[in-house]
Design an enzyme around this catalytic site. Structure first.
Site, PDB file in Angstrom:
ATOM      1  N   HIS A 306      -6.597  -1.403   2.447  1.00 48.00           N
ATOM      2  CA  HIS A 306      -5.822  -0.251   2.023  1.00 48.00           C
ATOM      3  C   HIS A 306      -6.048   0.884   3.001  1.00 48.00           C
ATOM      4  CE1 HIS A 306      -4.195   2.886  -0.583  1.00 48.00           C
ATOM      5  NE2 HIS A 306      -3.589   1.904  -1.207  1.00 48.00           N
ATOM      6  N   ASP A 363      -2.660  -5.003  -5.718  1.00 44.33           N
ATOM      7  CA  ASP A 363      -1.703  -6.107  -5.712  1.00 44.33           C
ATOM      8  C   ASP A 363      -2.345  -7.485  -5.731  1.00 44.33           C
ATOM      9  OD1 ASP A 363       0.579  -4.516  -5.631  1.00 44.33           O
ATOM     10  OD2 ASP A 363       0.250  -4.117  -3.515  1.00 44.33           O
TER      11      ASP A 363
HETATM   12  N1  CMC Z   1      -6.306  -9.051   6.318  1.00 43.41           N
HETATM   13  C1  CMC Z   1      -6.940  -9.156   7.492  1.00 43.41           C
HETATM   14  N2  CMC Z   1      -7.219  -8.118   8.291  1.00 43.41           N
HETATM   15  C2  CMC Z   1      -6.824  -6.903   7.872  1.00 43.41           C
HETATM   16  C3  CMC Z   1      -6.153  -6.710   6.656  1.00 43.41           C
HETATM   17  C4  CMC Z   1      -5.895  -7.838   5.855  1.00 43.41           C
HETATM   18  N3  CMC Z   1      -5.251  -7.719   4.687  1.00 43.41           N
HETATM   19  N4  CMC Z   1      -5.877  -5.402   6.487  1.00 43.41           N
HETATM   20  C5  CMC Z   1      -6.341  -4.785   7.580  1.00 43.41           C
HETATM   21  N5  CMC Z   1      -6.928  -5.687   8.409  1.00 43.41           N
HETATM   22  C6  CMC Z   1      -7.586  -5.388   9.680  1.00 43.41           C
HETATM   23  C7  CMC Z   1      -6.564  -5.107  10.775  1.00 43.41           C
HETATM   24  O1  CMC Z   1      -6.226  -6.269  11.492  1.00 43.41           O
HETATM   25  C8  CMC Z   1      -7.270  -4.090  11.621  1.00 43.41           C
HETATM   26  O2  CMC Z   1      -8.179  -4.777  12.453  1.00 43.41           O
HETATM   27  P1  CMC Z   1      -8.509  -4.193  13.933  1.00 43.41           P
HETATM   28  O3  CMC Z   1      -9.137  -2.848  13.712  1.00 43.41           O
HETATM   29  O4  CMC Z   1      -9.434  -5.199  14.497  1.00 43.41           O
HETATM   30  O5  CMC Z   1      -7.185  -4.105  14.645  1.00 43.41           O
HETATM   31  C9  CMC Z   1      -8.091  -3.281  10.619  1.00 43.41           C
HETATM   32  O6  CMC Z   1      -8.318  -4.162   9.502  1.00 43.41           O
HETATM   33  C10 CMC Z   1      -7.391  -2.025  10.131  1.00 43.41           C
HETATM   34  O7  CMC Z   1      -6.101  -2.384   9.716  1.00 43.41           O
HETATM   35  P2  CMC Z   1      -4.833  -1.441   9.859  1.00 43.41           P
HETATM   36  O8  CMC Z   1      -3.594  -2.271   9.744  1.00 43.41           O
HETATM   37  O9  CMC Z   1      -4.988  -0.556  11.049  1.00 43.41           O
HETATM   38  O10 CMC Z   1      -5.007  -0.532   8.574  1.00 43.41           O
HETATM   39  P3  CMC Z   1      -3.888   0.311   7.870  1.00 43.41           P
HETATM   40  O11 CMC Z   1      -4.585   1.389   7.131  1.00 43.41           O
HETATM   41  O12 CMC Z   1      -2.819   0.715   8.841  1.00 43.41           O
HETATM   42  O13 CMC Z   1      -3.211  -0.739   6.874  1.00 43.41           O
HETATM   43  C11 CMC Z   1      -2.624  -1.996   4.982  1.00 43.41           C
HETATM   44  C12 CMC Z   1      -3.411  -0.797   5.517  1.00 43.41           C
HETATM   45  C13 CMC Z   1      -2.616  -1.950   3.443  1.00 43.41           C
HETATM   46  C14 CMC Z   1      -1.169  -1.932   5.439  1.00 43.41           C
HETATM   47  C15 CMC Z   1      -3.299  -3.296   5.485  1.00 43.41           C
HETATM   48  O14 CMC Z   1      -4.622  -3.364   5.008  1.00 43.41           O
HETATM   49  C16 CMC Z   1      -2.514  -4.546   5.083  1.00 43.41           C
HETATM   50  O15 CMC Z   1      -1.570  -4.926   5.773  1.00 43.41           O
HETATM   51  N6  CMC Z   1      -2.913  -5.196   3.927  1.00 43.41           N
HETATM   52  C17 CMC Z   1      -2.164  -6.326   3.444  1.00 43.41           C
HETATM   53  C18 CMC Z   1      -0.938  -5.821   2.709  1.00 43.41           C
HETATM   54  C19 CMC Z   1      -1.279  -5.243   1.368  1.00 43.41           C
HETATM   55  O16 CMC Z   1      -2.034  -5.798   0.582  1.00 43.41           O
HETATM   56  N7  CMC Z   1      -0.666  -4.068   1.071  1.00 43.41           N
HETATM   57  C20 CMC Z   1      -0.805  -3.413  -0.221  1.00 43.41           C
HETATM   58  C21 CMC Z   1      -1.444  -2.075  -0.126  1.00 43.41           C
HETATM   59  S1  CMC Z   1      -1.891  -1.478  -1.751  1.00 43.41           S
HETATM   60  C22 CMC Z   1      -0.397  -1.209  -2.523  1.00 43.41           C
HETATM   61  C23 CMC Z   1       0.284   0.013  -2.076  1.00 43.41           C
HETATM   62  O17 CMC Z   1      -0.342   1.091  -2.071  1.00 43.41           O
HETATM   63  O18 CMC Z   1       1.471  -0.076  -1.770  1.00 43.41           O
END
Ligand code: CMC
Length: 428
Positions: A306, A363
């Site tokens: 998240h 989720d």
């Molecule tokens: N599985 C594997 N690796 C992950 C995941 C995951 N679900 N989420 C983040 N990472 C890694 C990512 O690859 C990155 O690694 P590095 O620093 O080596 O490049 C690091 O963790 C940070 O990730 P980010 O994408 O820069 O983080 P963000 O804050 O931009 O993204 C997120 C947050 C929710 C989009 C992401 O965690 C994700 O895609 N999760 C899966 C989708 C999901 O479950 N979304 C629902 C969010 S809760 C409901 C809502 O509020 O809508």
């Protein structure tokens, strides 16, 4: 108390910017004069360090895993309150007194029906349309039907539009479902609770009485409360940005629905269940965890991680408990729940997830519950939109009443071509 400031040293000189305290949480640097004074913008794609507004609705401490609505912890609301109480709380700032709650519930109840002509809109969609496509279209179309609540300068019209949106969203979502399966639309029944009414409109048929199961009703109540608001997330920011231009509330909420649809946001509950099904068996988990950790593989554990929570999402805890309760009540055992539990344990003890502070989010378990209740996966995000409408309208109302509100108009770091002269096509 003297105003605290932050000083920026630039080649043109030093400039001080006020440090604004919140009631709790990080202070913010007020950089509104930055461009005027320095001719420079800030660069923050994804708004990771940007407070886009001031708000008194929802507070999140992502490190501690705390979520408060108007100061009340989410777990207390999920356990003890009704969705109508939470809706009132988000909209008006305090929990309602009994008489206020009765009046509010009555108002919402009497706005649940849709203009009959809207039913013809549904018939224009393909039967296999995604419910979110229908939601975007029908909610946007409300502005063509309720002209008496689109003057955003009138607080009373804003309130009526908010009530209409909260009240009609379950009807709209249930009709999207009914349309997809070819069953007749079921009209709302005012004696039922908000969630009970939604369950009946979704799963009932005109030919038979529908009895609301109190355990399922309570699970839906919790799911709605857990999704009601979440501060300045992508869809809420979309609603605020759309609203900042003076657009009508129905159009703004339709914009929020469009944003929520994406798999990184509201679409993650659908994606999480699909992923758990794809994993299929506890013995396959290791393989998928390895894929999630592999930089060259785009696969991510859906329902994990998240932007704000760097600790267990407090909503996920309530969801997990609710999943167990619902499966027990329905006498169902879902192998997907075993996969989810085991995957959570493995991921939580894995160095990659620990180091990146990736925990289950809201989720991760919600899809299992919704699936057990009987919702097809493509309805999951529509349910999220239904519940989040309360937060969207509360945030939209707050924004319109904020004297500091301006049209949202971010700037950019331009990296394109510099000025050049047009060359006729024959000479290119
Ligand atoms: N599985 C594997 N690796 C992950 C995941 C995951 N679900 N989420 C983040 N990472 C890694 C990512 O690859 C990155 O690694 P590095 O620093 O080596 O490049 C690091 O963790 C940070 O990730 P980010 O994408 O820069 O983080 P963000 O804050 O931009 O993204 C997120 C947050 C929710 C989009 C992401 O965690 C994700 O895609 N999760 C899966 C989708 C999901 O479950 N979304 C629902 C969010 S809760 C409901 C809502 O509020 O809508």
């Amino acid at each position: 108390m003297t105003e605290q400031t932050v000083t920026l040293n630039t080649a043109e000189g030093d400039f001080s910017y006020p440090l604004l305290p919140g009631s709790v949480g990080p202070e913010v640097i007020d950089i509104r004069k930055l461009y005027g004074q320095t001719g420079k913008f800030t660069y923050d794609p994804g708004f990771t360090s940007t407070a886009s507004c001031q708000s008194a609705i929802t507070y999140i401490d992502g490190d501690q895993g705390i979520l408060l609505h108007r100061g009340y912890p989410i777990d207390q609301l999920a356990e003890q309150s009704t969705f109508m109480e939470v809706a009132y709380l988000l909209l008006h700032g305090d929990l309602p007194k009994k008489s206020e709650l009765d009046e509010f519930t009555n108002t919402i109840t009497y706005h649940t029906m849709l203009h009959e002509q809207l039913a013809t809109f549904y018939r224009g969609f393909r039967r296999d349309a995604h419910p979110m496509a229908i939601m975007c279209g029908v909610v946007g179309a409300l502005s063509a039907f309720y002209h008496d609540s689109t003057d955003i300068t009138d607080p009373n019209q804003r309130l009526i539009a908010s009530h209409r949106l909260i009240a009609k969203m379950p009807t709209i979502a249930a009709m999207a479902f009914k349309y997809s399966i070819g069953q007749p639309f079921v009209y709302p029944k005012n004696e039922l609770s908000y969630t009970g009414n939604f369950l009946r409109m979704t799963f009932g048929v005109p030919a038979e009485e529908y009895e609301v199961n109190p355990v399922i009703e309570s699970a839906m109540r919790r799911i709605f409360i857990l999704h009601a608001d979440h501060e300045q997330n992508a869809s809420t920011s979309t609603v605020r940005l759309a609203g900042s231009s003076g657009a009508n509330p129905f159009a703004c909420i339709a914009a929020g629905i469009a944003c929520l649809w994406g798999p990184a946001h509201g679409g993650a509950n659908e994606a999480a269940l699909n992923m758990l099904r794809e994993i299929g068996d506890v013995k396959n988990i290791k393989h998928y965890v390895a894929r999630a950790k592999d930089k060259d593989d785009p696969f991510r554990l859906m329902g994990f991680g998240h932007r704000v929570y760097k600790n267990y999402d407090p909503r996920a805890k309530v969801m997990q408990k609710t999943a167990e309760e619902v499966l027990k009540e329905l006498g169902k055992s879902d192998p997907v729940l075993d996969v989810a539990r085991e995957l959570e344990q493995i991921a939580l003890s894995d160095e990659y997830f620990i180091e990146k502070k990736l925990y289950p989010n809201v989720d991760f378990y919600s899809g299992i519950i919704l699936n057990a209740i009987g919702f097809p996966t493509d309805m999951f995000t529509a349910l999220f939109a239904l519940a989040r409408t309360v937060g969207w309208v509360a945030q939209w109302n707050e924004m319109i009443s904020d004297p500091e509100q301006k049209i949202g108009r971010p700037r950019q770091l331009y990296v394109g071509a510099t000025q050049r002269d047009y060359v006729p096509v024959s000479e290119r």
